[in-house]
Design a protein around this motif. Structure first.
Motif, PDB file in Angstrom:
ATOM      1  N   ASN A  75       0.852  -1.184   0.000  1.00 49.52           N
ATOM      2  CA  ASN A  75       0.000   0.000   0.000  1.00 49.52           C
ATOM      3  C   ASN A  75       0.893   1.241   0.000  1.00 49.52           C
ATOM      4  O   ASN A  75       1.562   1.536   0.985  1.00 49.52           O
ATOM      5  CB  ASN A  75      -0.921   0.025   1.222  1.00 49.52           C
ATOM      6  N   ASP A  76       0.907   1.925  -1.108  1.00 45.96           N
ATOM      7  CA  ASP A  76       1.775   3.089  -1.265  1.00 45.96           C
ATOM      8  C   ASP A  76       0.962   4.357  -1.048  1.00 45.96           C
ATOM      9  O   ASP A  76       0.142   4.729  -1.881  1.00 45.96           O
ATOM     10  CB  ASP A  76       2.399   3.094  -2.663  1.00 45.96           C
ATOM     11  N   TRP A  77       1.175   5.019   0.069  1.00 45.98           N
ATOM     12  CA  TRP A  77       0.456   6.239   0.389  1.00 45.98           C
ATOM     13  C   TRP A  77       1.342   7.466   0.197  1.00 45.98           C
ATOM     14  O   TRP A  77       1.044   8.539   0.673  1.00 45.98           O
ATOM     15  CB  TRP A  77      -0.074   6.196   1.821  1.00 45.98           C
ATOM     16  N   SER A  78       2.451   7.296  -0.510  1.00 45.33           N
ATOM     17  CA  SER A  78       3.346   8.434  -0.734  1.00 45.33           C
ATOM     18  C   SER A  78       2.873   9.228  -1.947  1.00 45.33           C
ATOM     19  O   SER A  78       2.082   8.744  -2.759  1.00 45.33           O
ATOM     20  CB  SER A  78       4.777   7.954  -0.949  1.00 45.33           C
ATOM     21  N   TYR A  79       3.365  10.430  -2.054  1.00 47.73           N
ATOM     22  CA  TYR A  79       3.012  11.295  -3.169  1.00 47.73           C
ATOM     23  C   TYR A  79       4.176  11.355  -4.149  1.00 47.73           C
ATOM     24  O   TYR A  79       5.334  11.302  -3.744  1.00 47.73           O
ATOM     25  CB  TYR A  79       2.673  12.706  -2.667  1.00 47.73           C
ATOM     26  N   PRO A  80       3.886  11.509  -5.430  1.00 45.58           N
ATOM     27  CA  PRO A  80       4.970  11.561  -6.418  1.00 45.58           C
ATOM     28  C   PRO A  80       5.788  12.842  -6.269  1.00 45.58           C
ATOM     29  O   PRO A  80       5.285  13.863  -5.787  1.00 45.58           O
ATOM     30  CB  PRO A  80       4.229  11.544  -7.759  1.00 45.58           C
ATOM     31  N   ASP A  81       7.040  12.765  -6.683  1.00 44.53           N
ATOM     32  CA  ASP A  81       7.908  13.940  -6.651  1.00 44.53           C
ATOM     33  C   ASP A  81       7.518  14.955  -7.720  1.00 44.53           C
ATOM     34  O   ASP A  81       7.661  16.151  -7.535  1.00 44.53           O
ATOM     35  CB  ASP A  81       9.377  13.531  -6.841  1.00 44.53           C
ATOM     36  N   ILE A  82       7.026  14.454  -8.835  1.00 50.41           N
ATOM     37  CA  ILE A  82       6.641  15.332  -9.945  1.00 50.41           C
ATOM     38  C   ILE A  82       5.133  15.197 -10.156  1.00 50.41           C
ATOM     39  O   ILE A  82       4.621  14.094 -10.347  1.00 50.41           O
ATOM     40  CB  ILE A  82       7.393  14.951 -11.233  1.00 50.41           C
ATOM     41  N   PHE A  83       4.443  16.321 -10.118  1.00 47.66           N
ATOM     42  CA  PHE A  83       3.001  16.317 -10.301  1.00 47.66           C
ATOM     43  C   PHE A  83       2.649  16.590 -11.756  1.00 47.66           C
ATOM     44  O   PHE A  83       3.390  17.268 -12.470  1.00 47.66           O
ATOM     45  CB  PHE A  83       2.342  17.380  -9.409  1.00 47.66           C
ATOM     46  N   ILE A  84       1.506  16.102 -12.155  1.00 45.31           N
ATOM     47  CA  ILE A  84       1.011  16.369 -13.506  1.00 45.31           C
ATOM     48  C   ILE A  84       0.493  17.800 -13.546  1.00 45.31           C
ATOM     49  O   ILE A  84      -0.266  18.220 -12.672  1.00 45.31           O
ATOM     50  CB  ILE A  84      -0.117  15.391 -13.874  1.00 45.31           C
ATOM     51  N   SER A  85       0.888  18.515 -14.552  1.00 45.59           N
ATOM     52  CA  SER A  85       0.444  19.891 -14.719  1.00 45.59           C
ATOM     53  C   SER A  85      -1.056  19.927 -15.018  1.00 45.59           C
ATOM     54  O   SER A  85      -1.555  19.080 -15.764  1.00 45.59           O
ATOM     55  CB  SER A  85       1.213  20.529 -15.881  1.00 45.59           C
ATOM     56  N   PRO A  86      -1.780  20.886 -14.472  1.00 47.83           N
ATOM     57  CA  PRO A  86      -3.210  21.004 -14.802  1.00 47.83           C
ATOM     58  C   PRO A  86      -3.444  21.139 -16.309  1.00 47.83           C
ATOM     59  O   PRO A  86      -4.460  20.677 -16.815  1.00 47.83           O
ATOM     60  CB  PRO A  86      -3.645  22.281 -14.077  1.00 47.83           C
ATOM     61  N   ASN A  87      -2.501  21.730 -17.022  1.00 47.33           N
ATOM     62  CA  ASN A  87      -2.646  21.883 -18.471  1.00 47.33           C
ATOM     63  C   ASN A  87      -2.666  20.543 -19.194  1.00 47.33           C
ATOM     64  O   ASN A  87      -3.180  20.442 -20.304  1.00 47.33           O
ATOM     65  CB  ASN A  87      -1.522  22.749 -19.030  1.00 47.33           C
ATOM     66  N   GLU A  88      -2.076  19.517 -18.566  1.00 41.27           N
ATOM     67  CA  GLU A  88      -2.068  18.191 -19.166  1.00 41.27           C
ATOM     68  C   GLU A  88      -3.357  17.427 -18.901  1.00 41.27           C
ATOM     69  O   GLU A  88      -3.618  16.414 -19.523  1.00 41.27           O
ATOM     70  CB  GLU A  88      -0.877  17.383 -18.643  1.00 41.27           C
ATOM     71  N   VAL A  89      -4.160  17.900 -17.979  1.00 36.08           N
ATOM     72  CA  VAL A  89      -5.376  17.201 -17.596  1.00 36.08           C
ATOM     73  C   VAL A  89      -6.637  17.963 -18.015  1.00 36.08           C
ATOM     74  O   VAL A  89      -7.605  17.377 -18.471  1.00 36.08           O
ATOM     75  CB  VAL A  89      -5.396  16.958 -16.065  1.00 36.08           C
ATOM     76  N   LEU A  90      -6.609  19.261 -17.852  1.00 37.86           N
ATOM     77  CA  LEU A  90      -7.778  20.082 -18.139  1.00 37.86           C
ATOM     78  C   LEU A  90      -7.730  20.604 -19.569  1.00 37.86           C
ATOM     79  O   LEU A  90      -6.745  21.200 -19.981  1.00 37.86           O
ATOM     80  CB  LEU A  90      -7.846  21.269 -17.169  1.00 37.86           C
TER      81      LEU A  90
END
Length: 180
Positions: free
Chosen positions: A41-56
């Motif tokens: 169970n990995d509850w850690s957060y990634p070092d690099i986040f996805i930019s909102p521009n890549e999702v929205l």
């Protein structure tokens, strides 16, 4: 806004107006063995986040993308054919769904991973936006399901499988809906 909802015999179904404004994802596959090993169970957060521009997305109407990809007329032709099969039913689609199909297919055209990208995108959107609207008894849905099965052949894997499931439910229960 993202949310979840259980759809079963204890809940009321959503109106088509609500479904027109939603993207409906079914999550019925359950792996009862998953998540039992606490070390995985990995509850850690990634070092690099996805930019909102890549999702929205930046587009809100079909007119904004209509001339931005070559297959846009094929999307419209597909929707016209779907509406022909839905003629005389409360399940016909209109401008909001058309626009969402165009925008979705535009973004799919930018990420062509295979030669069937358009069919795959149309299949996904048909399941998300059209099939989720269909519910009722034999009188209301019988002909609709058989007509859609005729035009959404095996290349439309998700839609074809869902239509078969809905037709079986109609035959067994005298009533069908998108929801299992």
């Amino acid at each position: 806004v993202i949310g979840t909802v259980n759809m079963d015999e204890t809940t009321h179904s959503f109106s088509r107006k609500v479904l027109d404004r939603a993207m409906t994802f079914e999550m019925n596959n359950v792996d009862l063995n998953a998540g039992l090993e606490s070390s995985k169970n990995d509850w850690s957060y990634p070092d690099i986040f996805i930019s909102p521009n890549e999702v929205l997305g930046k587009f809100t109407s079909g007119a904004e993308v209509m001339n931005e990809f070559n297959e846009s007329n094929k999307v419209i032709e597909f929707l016209i054919n779907i509406n022909i099969e839905l003629e005389g039913t409360p399940f016909k689609i209109a401008y909001r769904v058309r626009d969402e199909f165009l925008i979705y297919c535009y973004y799919a055209s930018l990420n062509q991973k295979n030669t069937n990208w358009l069919t795959d995108a149309l299949d996904e959107m048909t399941s998300l936006k059209i099939l989720s609207r269909i519910e009722g008894d034999e009188t209301k849905t019988g002909l609709v399901l058989s007509n859609l099965q005729r035009i959404l052949h095996a290349d439309y894997k998700k839609s074809s499988a869902k239509l078969k499931e809905m037709a079986t439910r109609l035959q067994l229960n005298g009533y069908t809906s998108f929801w299992a």
